[in-house]
Enzyme design. Structure first.
Site, mmCIF file in Angstrom:
data_model
loop_
_atom_site.group_PDB
_atom_site.id
_atom_site.type_symbol
_atom_site.label_atom_id
_atom_site.label_comp_id
_atom_site.label_asym_id
_atom_site.label_seq_id
_atom_site.Cartn_x
_atom_site.Cartn_y
_atom_site.Cartn_z
ATOM 1 C CG ASP A 41 -2.053 -0.987 1.114
ATOM 2 O OD1 ASP A 41 -2.270 -1.508 0.008
ATOM 3 O OD2 ASP A 41 -2.693 -1.254 2.142
ATOM 4 C CB THR A 88 -16.087 0.452 0.179
ATOM 5 O OG1 THR A 88 -16.991 -0.646 0.221
ATOM 6 C CG2 THR A 88 -16.608 1.559 1.085
ATOM 7 C CE LYS A 125 -12.590 -1.271 3.755
ATOM 8 N NZ LYS A 125 -11.776 -2.515 3.699
ATOM 9 N NE ARG A 143 -14.638 -6.261 -5.076
ATOM 10 C CZ ARG A 143 -14.011 -5.672 -4.074
ATOM 11 N NH1 ARG A 143 -14.703 -5.085 -3.131
ATOM 12 N NH2 ARG A 143 -12.701 -5.676 -3.990
ATOM 13 C CD GLU A 173 -15.063 -8.395 3.478
ATOM 14 O OE1 GLU A 173 -13.870 -8.089 3.304
ATOM 15 O OE2 GLU A 173 -16.001 -7.885 2.819
ATOM 16 C CB CYS A 378 2.784 22.851 -24.367
ATOM 17 S SG CYS A 378 1.389 23.735 -23.620
ATOM 18 C CB CYS A 398 -2.384 23.565 -20.068
ATOM 19 S SG CYS A 398 -1.685 23.812 -21.720
ATOM 20 C CB CYS A 403 -0.901 20.549 -23.843
ATOM 21 S SG CYS A 403 0.281 20.217 -22.527
#
Length: 640
Positions: A41, A88, A125, A143, A173, A378, A398, A403
């Site tokens: 992570d 989530t 969670k 999932r 879960e 640019c 920009c 660009c």
């Protein structure tokens, strides 16, 4: 991959970093992590977010096996979800939670709900593997990538315990009891999630995991049956860390933060969802480590839309398990208002998957902050992007449509959205430097033209082959529309639009803001912005439609019975339903010809009421002449 793991992340190229993150993610979700959660992570995924913020690992729900099909789960066991299983969205600070609350209150106003009446449902969670239980508890599916998951019903046969009511379709879960893990498996596995991931990824379950299943320690916890606490805004913001600690203390499974969900259904309908997550739900994770550093440089970079974003650089500091040398400065206004310049001391934070960011300024310096007046790529003039709220603008953009930085990110985003490989940053940079600056240019390339850009013959042939592959494969129309790179028009919003308008109609006639506003989830301002952007890109949209031979049409992929029992009726669902999820019931109503509305208005024919319907909703229905029927009465109506 071992060679890449041995390198400092700063010396890994973008393509190598992408491949490494996909590989590490695959191994992690198989239950065989090669690095710790913190390393993945805080080092690799955070670096990926810094360099490639639109990478699929960051923008799509992360599947069990992202890069390649699992060699352990048979392809025949892949099952398409009737309704996508979304991830989530995450937050790491109270400010981010406050912003979520503000978005909920704005949506409530749009839905005709008093913002001060909103409440928020809190739950733990859980840190495991998301699964969907179907067919009266006989089919269990992961999932996966949110669209297609793996059939893991073998866990049910081997002792998986259902915590909650498994007699109806449910999402939950898959977790392991923490106490069991500590007593029996802590010396063999790094984390309970690794055990769960391993048994979900293979039918060949090792003896330790099989015993855990037989002992009843592996469980599917149904989300809707979990302990919850409902609070108002003030209580949520003031005591959020305390709630997180209490849920962790009283939960027997590994937890990874706190889930916050708005309870009002009309507000949920307005908030809607993206292709990655539901906008009415947030996971609050614990704050990361902080450090105070001295600013060495502030440089600016250009994104896909031309937006200029600041990067603050400083001497290397060890934080959250790795050495970092830069953090996001958020936006130009933040740099100027807080006088973030060379010599200033700032507090930085790194949390989970989030790229390091500036928390606050500890002390300013005598140097003036840099206000960019030209594009760092640019050299073209940059201008402030006016704020819709009438406040001082935060961002500069920009104004050069040609660009090269914008061209690179636009082309990369297009091909990533279409799930094409090989179009990494270095490759696309060479193509753009060779004068191929538009999406259309890439489709017209020949092998010789690619080689003239500095790429080898083999790489050139592979790029052409990959373009031909996606052109001849089935491709969803929402991906084509989303690949245009229009702000706030991702896969999810594109799907909603294409339920009402075919991509061919849009390409031929354009679309108006008035037409978009009629679609649930499209507010007034965003409808104006999206319609203007689509109409500006009609030539490109027509070109793309002409490139693909097998476009899957969203509007026709879900058959609608024009003579169905609900044909021509306007219906609204409210309250907690018992016979299925709200999304499933809405989808079925649409198939039967109904126009499903997000809230009651003068055209509503039926308000279909589940449990716990608010008094205000009933009053609205009575005032506007809508007929109220129970869920049971509705089911009798459609099953006649």
């Amino acid at each position: 991959m071992k060679e890449l793991l041995a390198k400092p992340v700063m010396f890994i190229s973008n393509d190598e970093l992408s491949a490494l993150c996909i590989y590490l993610n695959d191994e992690y979700r198989k239950g065989c992590p090669l690095v710790s959660d913190n390393e993945f992570d805080d080092i690799y995924l955070a670096e990926l977010k810094f360099r490639q913020p639109n990478h699929p690992l960051l923008t799509h729900p992360q599947p069990e096996n992202f890069g390649v099909e699992s060699t352990q789960v048979d392809v025949s066991d892949r099952i398409k979800h009737a309704i996508p299983m979304l991830s989530t969205n995450k937050a790491y600070s109270v400010d981010e939670v406050s912003n979520f609350v503000a978005r909920c209150e704005a949506a409530a106003i749009e839905a005709g709900v008093e913002p001060s009446s909103l409440t928020y449902r809190l739950s733990a969670k859980l840190d495991g593997i998301a699964g969907k239980l179907l067919n009266s508890g006989t089919l269990l599916v992961t999932r996966g990538d949110g669209v297609v998951g793996n059939n893991i019903s073998h866990l049910l046969e081997n002792g998986l315990v259902i915590m909650g009511d498994g007699s109806k379709d449910s999402v939950g879960e898959i977790v392991m009891e923490q106490a069991y893990f500590d007593a029996n498996l802590a010396d063999k596995f790094a984390h309970p999630r690794n055990v769960v991931a391993g048994i979900a990824a293979s039918r060949n379950i090792n003896e330790f995991a099989l015993k855990a299943l037989k002992d009843g320690a592996v469980r599917l916890v149904i989300y809707r049956d979990m302990p919850v606490k409902t609070v108002d805004k003030e209580t949520l913001i003031q005591h959020i860390d305390l709630f997180s600690e209490k849920f962790k203390e009283y939960t027997q499974y590994p937890t990874d933060g706190l889930v916050i969900e708005i309870t009002d259904e009309a507000t949920k309908a307005v908030l809607g969802s993206t292709s990655h997550h539901n906008n009415w739900m947030l996971a609050k994770k614990n704050h990361g480590e902080t450090a105070i550093v001295e600013v060495k440089e502030v440089r600016y970079q250009v994104g896909r839309t031309g937006r200029i974003t600041p990067v603050v650089e400083f001497a290397s500091v060890f934080l959250s398990g790795c050495s970092i040398e830069r953090a996001t400065g958020h936006h130009v206004r933040n740099i100027l208002a807080n006088k973030i310049a060379i010599g200033a001391k700032i507090e930085i934070v790194r949390s989970g998957e989030v790229v390091p960011s500036c928390l606050r300024v500890v002390s300013v310096s005598d140097n003036e902050p840099v206000d960019p007046i030209s594009c760092p790529c640019c050299g073209h003039k940059v201008e402030w992007v006016e704020s819709n709220s009438g406040e001082l603008p935060l961002f500069k953009e920009c104004q050069n449509p040609n660009c090269s930085a914008q061209a690179v990110t636009t082309i990369m985003y297009h091909f990533k959205t279409l799930k094409a490989d090989l179009f990494g940053e270095k490759t696309v940079e060479k193509l753009v430097d060779g004068g191929h600056v538009k999406i259309e240019d890439i489709y017209h390339l020949t092998i010789d033209e690619i080689q003239k850009c500095g790429l080898g013959a083999g790489q050139a042939a592979n790029l052409i082959s990959e373009i031909e592959r996606i052109k001849s494969s089935e491709i969803a129309d929402n991906l084509i529309l989303a690949s245009l790179g229009i702000h706030k028009l991702g896969r999810g919003q594109a799907s909603k639009m294409l339920e009402h308008h075919t991509i061919a109609d849009i390409a031929s006639n354009g679309i108006t803001a008035k037409e978009l506003i009629k679609i649930a989830g499209f507010g007034k301002l965003i409808s104006i912005s999206i319609s203007d952007s689509i109409n500006e890109q009609l030539l490109r949209l027509n070109f793309l439609i002409g490139q693909f031979s097998k476009i899957v049409d969203t509007k026709s992929s879900v058959p609608i019975d024009t003579n169905g029992v609900l044909s021509g009726l306007n219906v609204v669902f409210t309250g907690a339903m018992e016979s299925g999820s709200r999304d499933e019931m809405k989808a079925r109503a649409k198939q039967l010809g109904a126009n499903v509305q997000s809230s009651v208005n003068g055209k509503t024919n039926y308000l279909i009421c589940g449990n716990k319907v608010g008094a205000k909703k009933i009053q609205e229905a009575e005032a506007k002449g809508a007929k109220m029927i129970s869920e049971h009465e509705y089911l009798i109506m459609i099953n006649k």
